[in-house]
Every structure is written in C-alpha cells, then in structure tokens.
Scaffold this motif. Sequence first.
Motif, PDB file in Angstrom:
ATOM      1  N   SER A  32       1.787  -5.602  -8.168  1.00  0.00           N
ATOM      2  CA  SER A  32       1.901  -5.302  -6.816  1.00  0.00           C
ATOM      3  C   SER A  32       0.805  -6.165  -6.082  1.00  0.00           C
ATOM      4  O   SER A  32       0.553  -5.342  -4.954  1.00  0.00           O
ATOM      5  CB  SER A  32       1.312  -3.856  -6.788  1.00  0.00           C
ATOM      6  OG  SER A  32       2.253  -2.992  -6.313  1.00  0.00           O
ATOM      7  N   ASN A  70       6.644   0.731  -1.548  1.00  0.00           N
ATOM      8  CA  ASN A  70       6.912   0.563  -2.963  1.00  0.00           C
ATOM      9  C   ASN A  70       5.739   0.794  -3.513  1.00  0.00           C
ATOM     10  O   ASN A  70       5.851   1.456  -4.716  1.00  0.00           O
ATOM     11  CB  ASN A  70       7.640  -0.820  -2.916  1.00  0.00           C
ATOM     12  CG  ASN A  70       8.211  -1.158  -4.363  1.00  0.00           C
ATOM     13  OD1 ASN A  70       8.807  -0.192  -4.920  1.00  0.00           O
ATOM     14  ND2 ASN A  70       8.048  -2.535  -4.869  1.00  0.00           N
ATOM     15  N   ASP A  71       4.902   0.286  -3.139  1.00  0.00           N
ATOM     16  CA  ASP A  71       3.426   0.512  -3.814  1.00  0.00           C
ATOM     17  C   ASP A  71       3.028   1.990  -3.951  1.00  0.00           C
ATOM     18  O   ASP A  71       2.386   2.375  -5.027  1.00  0.00           O
ATOM     19  CB  ASP A  71       2.261  -0.027  -3.004  1.00  0.00           C
ATOM     20  CG  ASP A  71       2.375  -1.772  -3.129  1.00  0.00           C
ATOM     21  OD1 ASP A  71       1.463  -2.423  -2.363  1.00  0.00           O
ATOM     22  OD2 ASP A  71       3.006  -2.042  -4.175  1.00  0.00           O
ATOM     23  N   CYS A  72       3.693   2.947  -3.008  1.00  0.00           N
ATOM     24  CA  CYS A  72       3.263   4.379  -2.970  1.00  0.00           C
ATOM     25  C   CYS A  72       3.968   4.765  -4.201  1.00  0.00           C
ATOM     26  O   CYS A  72       3.698   5.902  -4.454  1.00  0.00           O
ATOM     27  CB  CYS A  72       3.605   4.860  -2.009  1.00  0.00           C
ATOM     28  SG  CYS A  72       2.494   4.714  -0.580  1.00  0.00           S
ATOM     29  N   GLY A  73       5.071   4.212  -4.772  1.00  0.00           N
ATOM     30  CA  GLY A  73       5.654   4.552  -5.936  1.00  0.00           C
ATOM     31  C   GLY A  73       7.158   4.793  -5.591  1.00  0.00           C
ATOM     32  O   GLY A  73       7.796   5.604  -6.427  1.00  0.00           O
ATOM     33  N   ALA A  74       7.559   4.590  -4.498  1.00  0.00           N
ATOM     34  CA  ALA A  74       9.093   4.903  -4.110  1.00  0.00           C
ATOM     35  C   ALA A  74      10.059   4.174  -4.897  1.00  0.00           C
ATOM     36  O   ALA A  74      11.167   4.005  -4.530  1.00  0.00           O
ATOM     37  CB  ALA A  74       9.348   5.162  -2.760  1.00  0.00           C
ATOM     38  N   PHE A  75       9.998   3.678  -5.766  1.00  0.00           N
ATOM     39  CA  PHE A  75      10.799   2.837  -6.586  1.00  0.00           C
ATOM     40  C   PHE A  75      11.861   2.307  -5.972  1.00  0.00           C
ATOM     41  O   PHE A  75      13.078   2.407  -6.520  1.00  0.00           O
ATOM     42  CB  PHE A  75      11.435   3.955  -7.851  1.00  0.00           C
ATOM     43  CG  PHE A  75      12.263   3.282  -8.837  1.00  0.00           C
ATOM     44  CD1 PHE A  75      13.517   3.522  -9.044  1.00  0.00           C
ATOM     45  CD2 PHE A  75      11.569   2.370  -9.778  1.00  0.00           C
ATOM     46  CE1 PHE A  75      14.300   2.815 -10.010  1.00  0.00           C
ATOM     47  CE2 PHE A  75      12.211   1.923 -10.925  1.00  0.00           C
ATOM     48  CZ  PHE A  75      13.594   1.987 -10.950  1.00  0.00           C
ATOM     49  N   GLN A  76      11.477   1.286  -4.916  1.00  0.00           N
ATOM     50  CA  GLN A  76      12.285   0.314  -4.687  1.00  0.00           C
ATOM     51  C   GLN A  76      13.249   0.695  -3.651  1.00  0.00           C
ATOM     52  O   GLN A  76      14.229  -0.087  -3.155  1.00  0.00           O
ATOM     53  CB  GLN A  76      12.933  -0.388  -5.647  1.00  0.00           C
ATOM     54  CG  GLN A  76      11.947  -1.619  -6.071  1.00  0.00           C
ATOM     55  CD  GLN A  76      11.937  -1.575  -7.503  1.00  0.00           C
ATOM     56  OE1 GLN A  76      13.038  -1.466  -8.215  1.00  0.00           O
ATOM     57  NE2 GLN A  76      10.746  -1.854  -8.057  1.00  0.00           N
ATOM     58  N   THR A  77      13.602   2.099  -3.604  1.00  0.00           N
ATOM     59  CA  THR A  77      14.792   2.588  -2.459  1.00  0.00           C
ATOM     60  C   THR A  77      14.477   2.174  -1.037  1.00  0.00           C
ATOM     61  O   THR A  77      15.242   1.490  -0.506  1.00  0.00           O
ATOM     62  CB  THR A  77      14.740   4.223  -2.607  1.00  0.00           C
ATOM     63  OG1 THR A  77      15.043   4.260  -3.973  1.00  0.00           O
ATOM     64  CG2 THR A  77      16.211   4.433  -1.914  1.00  0.00           C
ATOM     65  N   LEU A  84      14.836  -1.687  -0.414  1.00  0.00           N
ATOM     66  CA  LEU A  84      15.957  -2.323  -0.589  1.00  0.00           C
ATOM     67  C   LEU A  84      17.001  -1.807   0.898  1.00  0.00           C
ATOM     68  O   LEU A  84      17.528  -2.709   1.115  1.00  0.00           O
ATOM     69  CB  LEU A  84      16.728  -1.734  -1.885  1.00  0.00           C
ATOM     70  CG  LEU A  84      16.537  -2.389  -3.141  1.00  0.00           C
ATOM     71  CD1 LEU A  84      16.970  -1.522  -4.317  1.00  0.00           C
ATOM     72  CD2 LEU A  84      16.713  -3.804  -2.987  1.00  0.00           C
ATOM     73  N   GLN A 124      20.503   3.018  -3.874  1.00  0.00           N
ATOM     74  CA  GLN A 124      19.719   1.976  -3.347  1.00  0.00           C
ATOM     75  C   GLN A 124      20.287   0.902  -2.805  1.00  0.00           C
ATOM     76  O   GLN A 124      19.969  -0.274  -2.807  1.00  0.00           O
ATOM     77  CB  GLN A 124      18.840   1.318  -4.428  1.00  0.00           C
ATOM     78  CG  GLN A 124      17.795   2.376  -4.899  1.00  0.00           C
ATOM     79  CD  GLN A 124      17.013   1.783  -5.919  1.00  0.00           C
ATOM     80  OE1 GLN A 124      17.256   0.793  -6.626  1.00  0.00           O
ATOM     81  NE2 GLN A 124      16.026   2.378  -6.301  1.00  0.00           N
ATOM     82  N   SER A 170       3.203  -0.342 -10.161  1.00  0.00           N
ATOM     83  CA  SER A 170       2.537  -0.997  -9.178  1.00  0.00           C
ATOM     84  C   SER A 170       1.105  -0.803  -9.526  1.00  0.00           C
ATOM     85  O   SER A 170       0.413  -1.283  -8.561  1.00  0.00           O
ATOM     86  CB  SER A 170       2.889  -0.575  -7.853  1.00  0.00           C
ATOM     87  OG  SER A 170       2.877   0.905  -7.682  1.00  0.00           O
ATOM     88  N   ARG A 188      13.998  10.822  -8.565  1.00  0.00           N
ATOM     89  CA  ARG A 188      13.242   9.544  -8.988  1.00  0.00           C
ATOM     90  C   ARG A 188      13.837   8.420  -7.823  1.00  0.00           C
ATOM     91  O   ARG A 188      12.768   7.602  -7.493  1.00  0.00           O
ATOM     92  CB  ARG A 188      13.695   9.028 -10.231  1.00  0.00           C
ATOM     93  CG  ARG A 188      13.183   7.622 -10.435  1.00  0.00           C
ATOM     94  CD  ARG A 188      13.645   6.776 -11.815  1.00  0.00           C
ATOM     95  NE  ARG A 188      12.860   6.000 -12.283  1.00  0.00           N
ATOM     96  CZ  ARG A 188      13.254   5.093 -13.157  1.00  0.00           C
ATOM     97  NH1 ARG A 188      14.307   5.176 -13.753  1.00  0.00           N
ATOM     98  NH2 ARG A 188      12.237   4.032 -13.428  1.00  0.00           N
ATOM     99  N   ALA A 189      15.019   8.511  -7.078  1.00  0.00           N
ATOM    100  CA  ALA A 189      15.256   7.488  -6.393  1.00  0.00           C
ATOM    101  C   ALA A 189      14.689   7.850  -4.804  1.00  0.00           C
ATOM    102  O   ALA A 189      14.802   6.930  -4.031  1.00  0.00           O
ATOM    103  CB  ALA A 189      16.807   7.267  -5.965  1.00  0.00           C
ATOM    104  N   LEU A 211      11.660  10.013  -4.085  1.00  0.00           N
ATOM    105  CA  LEU A 211      10.330  10.216  -3.731  1.00  0.00           C
ATOM    106  C   LEU A 211       9.132   9.439  -4.154  1.00  0.00           C
ATOM    107  O   LEU A 211       9.439   8.750  -5.057  1.00  0.00           O
ATOM    108  CB  LEU A 211       9.744  11.671  -4.145  1.00  0.00           C
ATOM    109  CG  LEU A 211      10.755  12.781  -3.858  1.00  0.00           C
ATOM    110  CD1 LEU A 211      10.201  14.217  -4.616  1.00  0.00           C
ATOM    111  CD2 LEU A 211      10.097  13.062  -2.507  1.00  0.00           C
ATOM    112  N   PRO A 212       8.064   9.123  -3.588  1.00  0.00           N
ATOM    113  CA  PRO A 212       6.928   8.184  -3.871  1.00  0.00           C
ATOM    114  C   PRO A 212       6.298   9.141  -5.042  1.00  0.00           C
ATOM    115  O   PRO A 212       6.531  10.237  -5.076  1.00  0.00           O
ATOM    116  CB  PRO A 212       6.132   8.094  -2.775  1.00  0.00           C
ATOM    117  CG  PRO A 212       6.794   8.964  -1.436  1.00  0.00           C
ATOM    118  CD  PRO A 212       7.910   9.516  -2.183  1.00  0.00           C
ATOM    119  N   ARG A 213       5.270   8.236  -5.504  1.00  0.00           N
ATOM    120  CA  ARG A 213       4.415   9.093  -6.486  1.00  0.00           C
ATOM    121  C   ARG A 213       3.228   9.523  -6.082  1.00  0.00           C
ATOM    122  O   ARG A 213       2.785   9.165  -5.034  1.00  0.00           O
ATOM    123  CB  ARG A 213       4.309   8.192  -7.757  1.00  0.00           C
ATOM    124  CG  ARG A 213       3.449   7.110  -7.766  1.00  0.00           C
ATOM    125  CD  ARG A 213       2.962   6.464  -9.154  1.00  0.00           C
ATOM    126  NE  ARG A 213       4.367   5.581  -9.211  1.00  0.00           N
ATOM    127  CZ  ARG A 213       4.369   4.529  -9.056  1.00  0.00           C
ATOM    128  NH1 ARG A 213       3.605   3.615  -8.628  1.00  0.00           N
ATOM    129  NH2 ARG A 213       5.612   3.387  -9.265  1.00  0.00           N
TER     130      ARG A 213
END
Lengths: 149, 367, 354
Positions: B18, B120-127, B130, C39, C214, C281-282, C284-286
């Motif tokens: 990251s 993405n850094d917040c964690g939203a797994f690349q959706t 993309l 995605q 990340s 998972r697709a 929401l952020p964490r």
Amino acid sequence: MTLALSGEDLAPILSGRFPGSIIKATKDSLLVKSEGLLNLAAFLQTEAGLEFDYLSNMTGVDYREYFEVVYQLTSLKHNHSLIVKVQNHDRSNPVLPSLVCLWCGANFQEREIYDLLGIKFEGHADLKRIFLWEGFQGHPLRKDFTDGA
Amino acid sequence: MALRTEPFVINFGPLHPSTHGVFRLRATLDGEVVTELEPVFGYLHRGIEKLAEGYTYKQSICLTDRLDYVAAMSNNLAYVLAVEKLAGIAVPERAEYLRVILAELQRIVSHLVAVGAFVNDCGAFQTPILYMFREREKILDLFEMACGQRLTYNYMRFGGLSQDVPEEFIPALRKFVDQMPGYIDEYDQLIAGNEIFLARARGVGILSREMAINNSASGPVLRASGVAWDIRKADPYSIYPRFEFDIPTGTAGDCYDRYWVRIKEMRQSVRIIKQAMEQLPQGPVTTRVSLNLKPPAGEAYAHVEAPKGDLGFYLVSDGTDKPYRWHVRAPSLLNLTALRDMCIGWKVADVIIIFGSIDITMGEVDR
Amino acid sequence: MTEFNWGHFGLFAVLILVSVLTVVMGFIWFERRALARMQIRLGPNRTGPFGLLQPVADVLKVLIKEDIVPAQADKIVHWLAPIVALVPALMIFAVVPFQDGGLLADLNIGLLYVLAVSSVSTLGIFMAGWASNNKYTIIAAMRDVAAVVSYEIPLALSLVGVILVAGTMSMNGIVQEQNNVPLIFWQPLGFFIFFISGLAEINRTPFDLLEADSEIIAGFHTEYSGMKFALFYLMEYAETLALSALVATFFLGGWQGFLLPGWLWLLLKIVLVFFVIMWIRATLPRVRIDQMMSLAWKFLFPLALLNMVITGIEVVAWPDALPWVLIPVNIVIAAGLIILMSRNHKTGWGRVEV
C-alpha cells in the motif's frame, strides 16, 4: 494573475529596514546577503502588505565559483510573488541559514539541497541525506562531481 | 499494578502493498497508536536532474514523463511551458486547446487512480478501483489514439505538439465526455454514502489551513484544507482564462474532504473539456523550432496545476543547447512534509489511509 | 452412554472430510468467479471449463512450493499453528446434521460443543502470529485475539435466543423444531447479531483487518508458504463454510425442505449464505480495530442482551402465541432496536494525544 513583484521596487523598503542586506536588486529577483536572510525572510512573511506566507520553491544552483539558492515566495492572500536569492562563495564548506522555522515546507527541500549540492543549512534540526543513502561520498549535482567509476 | 508497555519501531515498506511505490515509513507504535513517524525516501532516485544537464532540451521531454508517471501529460506541459518562457516561443491556437484537453483528461485519469487506490486502502478489496480503471481504460485509449502511448507520452513539444490528433479522436472524446458524469455519479453513489467508509475517512488526518500553507502543500491537499488556491485561476497559464470552471474547496481538511475534492475536480475537468471541444479551431499544431534549441542565457520558472499539486520547472540556461540547471518543484514531495503531523496520534490503519489520501507518486518524490 | 459405533463414526468422519474439502474447493472457485464478475472482470476461465479446475491448480501449486521457515522463528509452534487452526474448524461439522439423524454425533449439547470448539482456532492463529518472529504478524495476532474474544460474547448470547425458542441444544433437535417456520423469522435480531459476530470471528470483510492486505501485508500468515499456507487458506474457507452451515442450521431450517433430499437443501442454503458473505466482501471497505471493538461491546452486546430478555419474556409469557402474530412483532422489535441503537452508536474513538 500572480503579480511578480519587482526586486527594484522592494529594495528601498528592505534596505531601509535592514541596511546593507541587499546586494543586487533586478526586475526579476532580489539578491541578499546570507547573514541577514533570516530576519529579512521573517519580515517578508509577517509585514502587512507583503505577507509571503507560502514558500513555493527552493532551488540550489552550482555556478562553479559560488553556490546560489533561489527562493520563490508567494503570498496566497495578496496573490503576488517574489524571488529571493542568496549566494555563498565558499566551495569547500558552504553554510546558509535555514528557513525551516519560518516555513516548514523548506524542510525536505533543504535536505535535498544538502544531499545533492552539499550546502549546509544552519538551524535545520535534522539535516541528513534524503535521496542518497547515508555513507554516500560526495554531492552529485555539483559541477565538479566525479563518481569515481 | 500499572500496565507496562513498550513502544516498538516498525517499518512500512519499502516493499509494501500500500505504499504507492517504494516508500518507507518508520513508525514508532505504542500498541496500535503511532507516536512517531519518519518518512524515508530515495528508493526511486534516478538522478533525473543531473541526467537532464547532459541532455538537450528536447531530449529531456521524455525524462519528464517519468516523473509523475501516472500523470505524464501534465509534466510534459509544465516543462514545455518553462522552455517556451525561456526561449520565447509562441504556440498556435489549436495546439493550446489540445493541450488543455489532454491536461484535463490526464487530471481525470490521475484522480481516478488516486481515489481508487484510496478506497482500496480503506479495504474495499479492489472493487472501486476496478470500476474506476474501466474509465481510465477509455481515456488511455484516447491517448493511444493521439500519440500511440498509454503511460509515458512524450507528446508535447516546444511550440505545440509533436503531431495532430487523428480524425477519430474528437468523436471518441465527445462520446466519453457525455458518459463520464454518469460514471462519476455511480462512484459517488457506491462510495460516498457508505457508513464504514465515512467512519474510516471522516475526521481522520486533519490538516489545518495554517499548517497546509506553512508546509507548502498544494493541489487537492491544500484545497481540502479550505484554501481556494488553484494555479489555473490564481496564476493562469496557456488559455485557461477562456474557460469557466469552479474550484472545489473542502472545509475540514480530513481524508474525506481530500477524496471529495478530487471527485468534484473530475466533474470540473469534464466541464472544461466540453468547452474546449466546442471552441477547438483548425490550424497547425506545431511551430518551427530549431532542432538544436539554444535558448538565450537566463532563467525561467513555469508552474502548472498538475493533478498532484503545483508542479513547477526552474530552468537556468547558459546559452548552450543543454540546460545549466534543471529543477523540478515536485508537489508530491512537498505534500509529504506535513505527513508526520497529520499521522501522530492515529492508528496503524489510519496511517495508510492518510498517506493514501495525500496521493503521491514516487517518481516525482524521488526524481 | 451408547456403545462406541466405530462403523458409524468412521463413515461419517471420512464423509465429512471428503465433503468439506470438496465443498471448500467449490467455494474457492465460486468466490473467485462471482467476485470477479462483481468487479467487472472475468475471473479464472482457462483451467478447465469455466475455470472449474482452478482450485485444483492452486492446491497443486501450493503443494510443490518450498516450505520456508524464518531462521529466528519458534520452529515447533510455527509447525503446529496451522494444525491447531484447521482441526477445530473441521470438528464443527461433527454435529451439523446433513439429514434427519444424519450426523456424526447427535450430542444433546451440540450447540455448546460448536461454541467451544470454534474458539480453539484462534489459538492457532495467535501461535502463527507469535512464532513467525515478525512485527507485522504480532500486530495481526494481537488484533485477532482481541477481536475474537470480543465477538464470542454476542455470538453466544444470540444463540441463547435460539435455544429458548427451540427448547433444545441438540443441533438435530433445533432443525426438527423448525418444521413450520425457520427460526430466522422468530429471531430476526438473533440472526442479525449471529451473522455479524460470525463474520468477525472468521475474519471476513468488513472485519478482515487481520489479513489486511493494505496494512500488515498478509497478517498472521505472512511468513508461511507451501503446505502450511495451504492449511491456513483451507482453514479460512472451512470456517466460512462452518459459519454458513451453522447459519443454515440454526436459522434457515437445515435439511428441511420439500421434494429434494435433505443434504441437497442444506447445501443450497449454505451456498446462499456464502453468496451473501462474498457479496459483502465485494462491496464494503474494512473497519479499524477500535471501531470493530466498539461495535462488539457497545452495539452488539447490548442488543444481544436485549434479544435474550425479549425472547425469554415471549417464551414464558406467550408460549402458545400464533406464528403470524409473533413474527411481525419480532421483526418490528428487531428493526426498531437496531435503528435506535445505531443512532446512538459512535464508531471508535478518534485521535489519541501523544
């Protein structure tokens, strides 16, 4: 449009406040003595009507006989800018006053100039190399730098 | 009995998923809280400024692409403006309009990458990233139509562009510009109202107005802190005075505001491109400039509003065909000055988010 | 105590192992394809038709990789950790009923057994984080222990509602009690709490900060490669499968359904729950660790207590209440409580003065 203040216009005001500090004043820039730089810069930052609160850019140039550092100051409030230059004729151990206490933005730029040109800034709390690794000999951006390879 | 804890030092990077390039953060942690932070860079230092002193002015254009490689058109533009100021070269009208269109397209690309990487850094797994890359692909196709390259363009020349855009460029651009506002609405809908995203980004990493100005921040970072300073309005270059656009400004200076400012800027860029397309004249795009340009001795400084901030070039010429001094005012490096103050007191997860919201490219930081 | 029926236990042990591993491989494929579609990309489509052999390829690749152990690592703990993490996840399936009476051991405290066994995996994760001698993995291990311990409580309390309504702790018994109406309608609040706490327990988004790509590279399994990494990967999916199976059993009616055989219904319900987990998972952020903790202690825990009290009152005061009266009442109470509590909930604390 950012008004580029002329050095010739400002020179009388600055010479009045800090006598003997201006070496040369041209239309584009202002060349000042390095000893009085800190006081002059503080005056430029706080004086009403000038208020240069933003340090746009700081560049170091190696002119073979001397080193020169060019400061580009901007005032966001009045939207005018000024170029201030200082020179140092000491090739072996150039020292200039640091402006980090006035503008924090000078921090990394002074480290960069130290790293690549070898100019030390007095008053900088943490003056160490920024791009090259500790232990690197020499200052690459100098005109007389040979990498010994 | 009081709990005895020990702070420990951890390195983020230089190889880290990251840190947006090879960048190292030495953080001292007390549990999860960051008590001290020291950025270490130089891992991508290629000595571009020294290299450029050995190249002619024209050869350095390809070096500028490699500075902020995500937004290469803006780097090109800043450099050719500086040389044109130094040598006194005029630019034809059509080239000016095309330059503005390309610079604004480049701004959209850079902000798409910045916002996508941030979420993405917040964690939203690349959706989200993309989805945004889908639009970036369309813009990169436009760039490929114009100059044949997708990342390092080398397209602008002193006095205009290297060649004119092909015929299919303007219709494709029109189609893209019509669709883009709908896509920006889609991103806003998916991301901006999300509770978790708001909880992660709102109020985190606040950069106050005074600190931003004193630390020489520029670009979206400065504007998110409440300073309405945009080089395109404050110190206009090229033909920007002819266009109508707003400067989005944030209020709180937190990560959410920096995200929000970038989204708004994308909309303004689309507005500028629409106006430029309507006013686009016919005509030449190049000026005859000598192959071995020898500008008169002197110095020049030109700056543009690059997507990352205030990108400037300081050139000193000694009358020969190679520059005497070639310096880049890198917005990413100066925006990082405030990183330590922004991150202290926050947690490990926040450091990554704050760093991502500043949006840097290591090519520009390290040169 | 009944005699030790080796045949029955042996058959079911083999059946569970084979079916769990096969379904896990299917889940890996399903997740990669469906996630990719969400995605706007394709997902694996080269290995076999529709990429169906992709998990096989993954397993083969991972098996032939070199097993690297860091020099300063605690070798025994490093070796034991994947096993301690994986085995409890598989042990949960001993009490999941695949058919009416079709389970390894019809314990009459099946639910308690599930809760007890599922916590042991955390020990394995912490062992992995500690033994790797790596600052990132320590951070991940600490986060994991804090999170799992916090979320155990709402998890267990939400199941108390299930026990009160069903009247039994035996898993088969709970499914049989749902012969008219699945428990999700009787216990909407319990389902909500159980689902979220379960997501936190298995470290899935939005609570996947233990393997946050990340931030801390790969969390507790940063220093693992080869077969041990495969075991961790398997454990993650086995736990997801276990959570889906538990949700399907407790709240969706397990093997009950018309026409199709029971185990097929169970499989369909498991796939449905897994799809929802993957969809989350697709999208929401964490969350951050302090936000996660505050969610457990300040939001889910009071909700679970309230759920227990309300269910208790309903079971004791109106034992003969008709379903179509009690269910809307429950749903309204659940929605009202969730909205009320979420308005008063502040996620985490902000900047700490240093």
